[in-house]
Structure formats: C-alpha cells, structure tokens
Write a protein that holds these residues in place. Structure first.
Motif, PDB file in Angstrom:
ATOM      1  N   TYR A 256      -1.594  14.621  10.391  1.00 19.00           N
ATOM      2  CA  TYR A 256      -2.391  14.150   9.248  1.00 19.00           C
ATOM      3  C   TYR A 256      -1.902  12.775   8.775  1.00 19.00           C
TER       4      TYR A 256
ATOM      5  N   LEU B  37     -10.383  14.573   4.789  1.00 21.45           N
ATOM      6  CA  LEU B  37     -10.549  13.956   6.102  1.00 21.45           C
ATOM      7  C   LEU B  37     -10.578  15.030   7.185  1.00 21.45           C
TER       8      LEU B  37
ATOM      9  N   THR C  29       0.843  -1.194   0.000  1.00 21.03           N
ATOM     10  CA  THR C  29       0.000   0.000   0.000  1.00 21.03           C
ATOM     11  C   THR C  29       0.880   1.247   0.000  1.00 21.03           C
TER      12      THR C  29
ATOM     13  N   LEU D 144      -8.376  12.306   0.050  1.00 19.96           N
ATOM     14  CA  LEU D 144      -8.252  12.238   1.501  1.00 19.96           C
ATOM     15  C   LEU D 144      -7.790  13.548   2.137  1.00 19.96           C
TER      16      LEU D 144
ATOM     17  N   HIS E 171      -3.037  10.032  11.016  1.00 19.21           N
ATOM     18  CA  HIS E 171      -4.456   9.701  10.833  1.00 19.21           C
ATOM     19  C   HIS E 171      -4.640   8.799   9.615  1.00 19.21           C
ATOM     20  N   VAL E 172      -3.987   9.142   8.509  1.00 20.63           N
ATOM     21  CA  VAL E 172      -4.081   8.315   7.304  1.00 20.63           C
ATOM     22  C   VAL E 172      -3.471   6.941   7.566  1.00 20.63           C
ATOM     23  N   GLU E 173      -2.354   6.921   8.287  1.00 17.51           N
ATOM     24  CA  GLU E 173      -1.695   5.653   8.597  1.00 17.51           C
ATOM     25  C   GLU E 173      -2.592   4.766   9.454  1.00 17.51           C
ATOM     26  N   MET E 174      -3.291   5.360  10.405  1.00 12.90           N
ATOM     27  CA  MET E 174      -4.204   4.595  11.255  1.00 12.90           C
ATOM     28  C   MET E 174      -5.308   3.935  10.423  1.00 12.90           C
ATOM     29  N   LEU E 175      -5.763   4.623   9.372  1.00 14.18           N
ATOM     30  CA  LEU E 175      -6.856   4.106   8.545  1.00 14.18           C
ATOM     31  C   LEU E 175      -6.395   3.073   7.525  1.00 14.18           C
ATOM     32  N   PHE E 176      -5.181   3.234   6.956  1.00 16.04           N
ATOM     33  CA  PHE E 176      -4.777   2.433   5.806  1.00 16.04           C
ATOM     34  C   PHE E 176      -3.498   1.623   5.984  1.00 16.04           C
ATOM     35  N   SER E 177      -2.695   1.907   6.975  1.00 14.02           N
ATOM     36  CA  SER E 177      -1.434   1.185   7.238  1.00 14.02           C
ATOM     37  C   SER E 177      -0.556   1.033   5.998  1.00 14.02           C
TER      38      SER E 177
ATOM     39  N   THR F 152      -9.500   9.189  -4.300  1.00 18.71           N
ATOM     40  CA  THR F 152      -9.622   9.025  -2.850  1.00 18.71           C
ATOM     41  C   THR F 152      -9.873  10.348  -2.126  1.00 18.71           C
TER      42      THR F 152
END
Length: 245
Positions: free
Chosen positions: A187, A154, A125, A151, A190-196, A149
C-alpha cells in the motif's frame, strides 16, 4: 488553553480535554464503543456521554471517519450511510448544546502530528496514515493540509486498500505481523508511486506497536515514522480545530 476533542471511529468514540500549549490530554480519555448501527442519533448519544463524563461546557472539536465539507458529511465508509448529507455540526451541536467543529478524522490526527508530533517542522510532502477499522490519510505540502484525501479507498489487489491493509483486515484474517507488514508495504509503495512523499507517519492504535511491523517494511524511499501522539492524535487535532488552529 484547554479545549475538548472527540474522535469518532469505527469501533470507538473517545475524547478528553486537551492542553493546546502542550498538545497533550489534560485527563485520561474516556471511551465508549461505537454503536451498531452507527446512525447519527446513536453516535450523538455516544458523543454526549463522552463530553458529559468530564462535565465540559466549552467548545468541542469532533472528528468523523469520512469526507467532511463545512460540517456536512459526504462519505461514511465505516459508519451508517444515514450520515451522508447530514450536517454533523448542527446535529451534534444541538445535542450537546455547545459550539462544535467537525472535521475528517485523519486530517485531525495529521494536524496534531504536524504541530506536536513526528511531523513537527517537516517541509515537503508528508502523509499521516491511520490504520484502524479502515485506513485514513492526511496529506501535507510544506505543512499545509490538503483535506479529505481518503486514500484508504485506493484499489489494492482488486480491493479497497483498507479491506486488505487496515488493522481490522489484519485481525479478521488473523495475519502475522510479517504478512500484514507486506500488505502495508504494498500500500505504501502505491501511495509513494502516486505522490512521492518525503515522510510517512503511521498513526492509529497500531502505532503503539510500531516496532513489530515498521522494521519489516522494505523498499520504500520515504522515511517511515510512528505517530508520536499515537491514538490520541485525533483528539488533539479535533481540539485544535475547535480553537481555530
């Protein structure tokens, strides 16, 4: 093979012929300011000016700062709302008198970076994030694009992320690199938490100054790299789309 790419942004419209074997501009890009209001008619004037500057007569790829399905615009956060529902491919194609292909601006930049830049050969990813007037995002899974996307919208600290962490937000609030890097870090977390993701590629004009802020970002597990094509990535990706790549 040379194909023309145009990148429509919230502050500028820029373009140039692209050598698709090298993934690089054939000539220095030509740029005009994005008009205000950025209506379909006024933006089309700018696109025509950029393309005609080179006397180009072949296919043209064009990026747009919003969701694009087919060639119809679905969102327009940083340009005039009159774009929503407009068939940009038809409008711009008729004005240019040329075959046009339209796609999301961050998706175009991401495609270029995955083919010729920091994402070349990377699996898993991967996110390309462009920081400019807003924040654009392009998501790739094993090299395949998940389009539109967006993002940058967000929520971050009760606001859209791009209102807090874009380059424009940095300039408007006169933030230091350290202060702005903290916002970017929040930021990315936050994106990392959602998509790793395994990799964040940081694009947009600010990628030229990556050394001023990327080393200040802490606590992110994913690798963080500046875009190798920097602010030309959108132009290259637009040309790739026009060539069906």
């Amino acid at each position: 093979m040379n194909v023309f790419g145009v990148d429509i942004g919230g502050s500028g419209i820029k373009g140039a012929p692209v050598d698709l074997e090298r993934g690089d501009l054939v000539e220095p890009r030509h740029k005009v300011l994005t008009p205000h209001p950025a209506t379909p008619e006024s933006v089309a004037d700018g696109v025509v000016e950029v393309v005609r500057h080179f006397g180009w007569s072949g296919p043209v790829g064009i990026t747009f700062p919003g969701v694009v399905t087919g060639s119809v615009i679905r969102t327009a956060a940083n340009v005039d709302k009159a774009w929503i529902g407009t068939d940009a491919g038809q409008v711009l194609g008729e004005r240019l008198g040329l075959r046009t292909t339209v796609l999301n601006d961050a998706d175009a930049a991401g495609v270029a970076e995955m083919a010729f830049g920091a994402g070349r050969g990377r699996k898993g990813t991967v996110f390309l994030l462009t920081f400019g007037t807003g924040i654009g995002s392009a998501l790739f899974v094993d090299g395949k694009l998940v389009p539109n996307t967006e993002l940058g919208h967000l929520e971050l600290d009760g606001h859209e992320a791009e209102k807090r962490a874009s380059t424009k937000a940095k300039e408007d609030a006169d933030l230091s690199w350290h202060h702005w890097a903290q916002r970017v870090q929040k930021y990315l977390a936050h994106v990392e938490m959602l998509f790793s993701p395994e990799l964040f590629i940081i694009g947009g004009g600010v990628s030229r100054k990556a050394d001023k802020f990327i080393p200040l970002i802490e606590g992110i597990r994913a690798e963080i790299l500046p875009a190798e094509l920097q602010n030309n990535a959108g132009i290259v990706g637009a040309a790739m789309a026009a060539a069906g790549r």
